[in-house]
Design an enzyme around this catalytic site. Sequence first.
Site, short mmCIF file in Angstrom:
data_model
loop_
_atom_site.label_atom_id
_atom_site.label_comp_id
_atom_site.label_asym_id
_atom_site.label_seq_id
_atom_site.Cartn_x
_atom_site.Cartn_y
_atom_site.Cartn_z
N ASP A 19 0.78 -1.11 -0.03
CA ASP A 19 -0.07 -0.07 0.18
C ASP A 19 0.89 1.27 -0.12
O ASP A 19 1.67 1.51 1.04
CB ASP A 19 -1.00 -0.12 1.32
CG ASP A 19 -1.75 1.01 1.13
OD1 ASP A 19 -2.91 1.07 0.47
OD2 ASP A 19 -1.46 2.13 1.91
N TYR B 227 3.21 10.01 0.88
CA TYR B 227 4.28 9.37 1.98
C TYR B 227 5.53 9.76 1.64
O TYR B 227 6.61 9.51 2.17
CB TYR B 227 4.10 8.08 2.12
CG TYR B 227 2.70 7.56 2.46
CD1 TYR B 227 1.94 8.44 2.99
CD2 TYR B 227 2.34 6.24 2.16
CE1 TYR B 227 0.63 7.95 3.21
CE2 TYR B 227 1.10 5.77 2.51
CZ TYR B 227 0.24 6.41 3.09
OH TYR B 227 -0.98 5.96 3.30
N LYS C 179 -2.42 6.41 -4.05
CA LYS C 179 -3.38 7.21 -3.74
C LYS C 179 -3.31 8.82 -4.24
O LYS C 179 -2.15 9.28 -4.47
CB LYS C 179 -3.46 7.48 -2.22
CG LYS C 179 -3.69 6.01 -1.27
CD LYS C 179 -3.63 6.26 -0.09
CE LYS C 179 -3.64 5.05 0.83
NZ LYS C 179 -2.05 4.51 0.74
N HIS D 260 -7.10 9.96 -1.92
CA HIS D 260 -6.57 9.85 -0.32
C HIS D 260 -7.52 10.39 0.80
O HIS D 260 -7.92 9.74 1.87
CB HIS D 260 -5.26 10.46 -0.41
CG HIS D 260 -4.31 9.97 0.75
ND1 HIS D 260 -3.16 9.95 0.58
CD2 HIS D 260 -4.70 9.45 2.00
CE1 HIS D 260 -2.56 9.27 1.68
NE2 HIS D 260 -3.49 8.98 2.50
#
Length: 328
Positions: free
Chosen positions: A45, A50, A79, A112
């Site tokens: 994932d 990030y 996302k 997201h």
Amino acid sequence: MDQTLELQTGAAVPQIGLGTWKAEKGKVGEAVKFAIAECGYRHIDCASNYLNEDEIGDALNDLFDAGIVKREDLWITGKLNNPYHHKEHVMPHLKKTLMDLRLDYLDMWLMHWPIAFKYVPYDSSIRGFHESYDPDGLSELTDVVDGPSKVDHSVSIRETWEAMEACVEAGLVKAIGLSNVSAIIVHDICTYAKIKPAMIQNEMHPFCQQSALCNYARNNGIVMTAYSPLGSPGNLEWTRGDALLQHPTIVSIAKKHGKTVAQVCIRWAVQRKTVVIPKSTKPERLRENISASDFELDKEDLAAIAAMDRNYHYLRPNDWYGIPLFTP
């Protein structure tokens, strides 16, 4: 290979995946390689937010080159980040994710958050991002002075969703879904969507079970994914709240089965037919987490965990930018 759940598209998603939020660069690549090559993970994932997808992409490429796995053996989720909700930004942002991950397509792409931020520029010609890139704080934008001023009220969820549908039609992603949403947002999208959401990824753990949303999703053919399934233990300093993994109920059940407290939480998520994506970069934890499918919680265990629900979210957007997204 771990258990799978079938999406409305017919695709099978591995139930236990590897989460990569807060997985540090310099560690996340080796963790991904170890998880796939040594532990049997087949679900990773990811998210542009990030800021580690380029390192993950290098790790995946190394695995493919070594013949350890093929692309079709893996499930990769990505996302759409908040600053790129306008239709003209959606597909370019996906292409940036694909370039960073060194992939031709994603298995799943999620919105997201159902909240758009003001646009943050980035260099689409390079993999990764410059050090000054700040998609959360928006520090480059002079008109952002606090949390609420980050929000872009000029774009609808519908505009974003329809742009995501175009990405499916272009063959860049096989399925699309949502993250951090309530049932009413999903219901509204389903009234106009050509491609309905295949997945909802929300914070879920024994303190935040979201049973009604899980039932709603199941009744509408949508698979649920639990993020922060261990109660985000590495972030308690800023998320606040009680430490889930120290709760006496979880500790007692773990002792009863000879398992770790993390394995109990993961197994609970698996038994309630959700996907679960615990994060770790430590080899011993990676092995423990995926082996949580080798035992069963009994009715007494499940009843005790059900009694722990307090609708508590460690991640609360109302604290960040004044939108009470999870208010009952």
